[in-house]
Write a protein that holds these residues in place. Structure first.
Motif: not given
Length: 212
Positions: A1-16, A45-47
């Motif tokens: 399973m691949v999730e692709v993001k296009h953020y220029k900055r990290t988004a710790k809450k969303s990524f977690s 931050c993940i289980p």
């Protein structure tokens, strides 16, 4: 399973959240999060039960070869190497041979030689495939015979390391005709060579090893 993001900055809450929700929804699948920009250290931050199946690849852009190769290797671990479908002629006969041209840096003078262009056009006809595969240390996107001369010139070739790409083509074709200025890279494969295009390079015929 691949999730692709296009953020220029990290988004710790969303990524977690991605790396928490996806493993729960797909308990047997490896999870890969890729992002255009940075991701940071979110795996802590993940289980713990999901961490072994989760991987991140940050800065995945066209210009970042390291990230692209890392992502490619992750995908190949799951689905294997790509297999190129052999072409068909007249809708019935499957091509058993392919033509590959060495586009490494040392081949630049050869690719500019008019004798090579003429000889190439005569080689890449039935029963050989109507496409030509540029190769150096990998297999580039195939080009048509009509576009070959122009397209081969436009490829910025890498180092000469032909064994791996030729072996990849042999996964689809029984025989690969390689046009190259050097023979050392193909010495470990079952092959026969002859001078080609008035001696400007070699035509090497490499055959798939017989099954035992």
């Amino acid at each position: 399973m691949v999730e692709v993001k296009h953020y220029k900055r990290t988004a710790k809450k969303s990524f977690s959240e991605v790396m928490t929700d996806y493993p729960a929804a797909h308990p047997n699948a490896p999870i890969v999060l890729v992002n255009y920009g940075p991701i940071g250290d979110i795996l802590n931050c993940i289980p713990l039960s999901a961490k072994a199946r989760c991987v991140t690849v940050e800065h995945l852009t066209v210009l970042n070869r390291r990230a692209r190769e890392e992502f490619r290797d992750l995908v190949r671990k799951v689905i294997g190497r790509p297999v190129r479908a052999a072409l068909e002629f007249g809708g019935t006969t499957r091509a058993k041979r392919a033509v590959a041209v060495d586009v490494s840096r040392s081949m630049a003078p050869v690719l500019s030689d008019p004798r090579f262009s003429s000889a190439l056009a005569a080689t890449a006809v039935a029963p050989h495939a109507s496409e030509i595969f540029p190769i150096d240390r990998r297999v580039h996107t195939a080009v048509s015979v009509e576009q070959a001369v122009e397209r081969l010139h436009s490829i910025q070739g890498d180092i000469n390391a032909l064994e791996a790409p030729v072996t990849e083509l042999l996964g689809t074709y029984e025989e690969v005709i390689v046009l190259t200025d050097g023979l050392n890279d193909l010495s470990t494969l079952r092959s026969a060579s002859e001078e080609f295009a008035a001696g400007s390079c070699f035509r090497v015929t490499v055959r798939r090893p017989e099954s035992t």
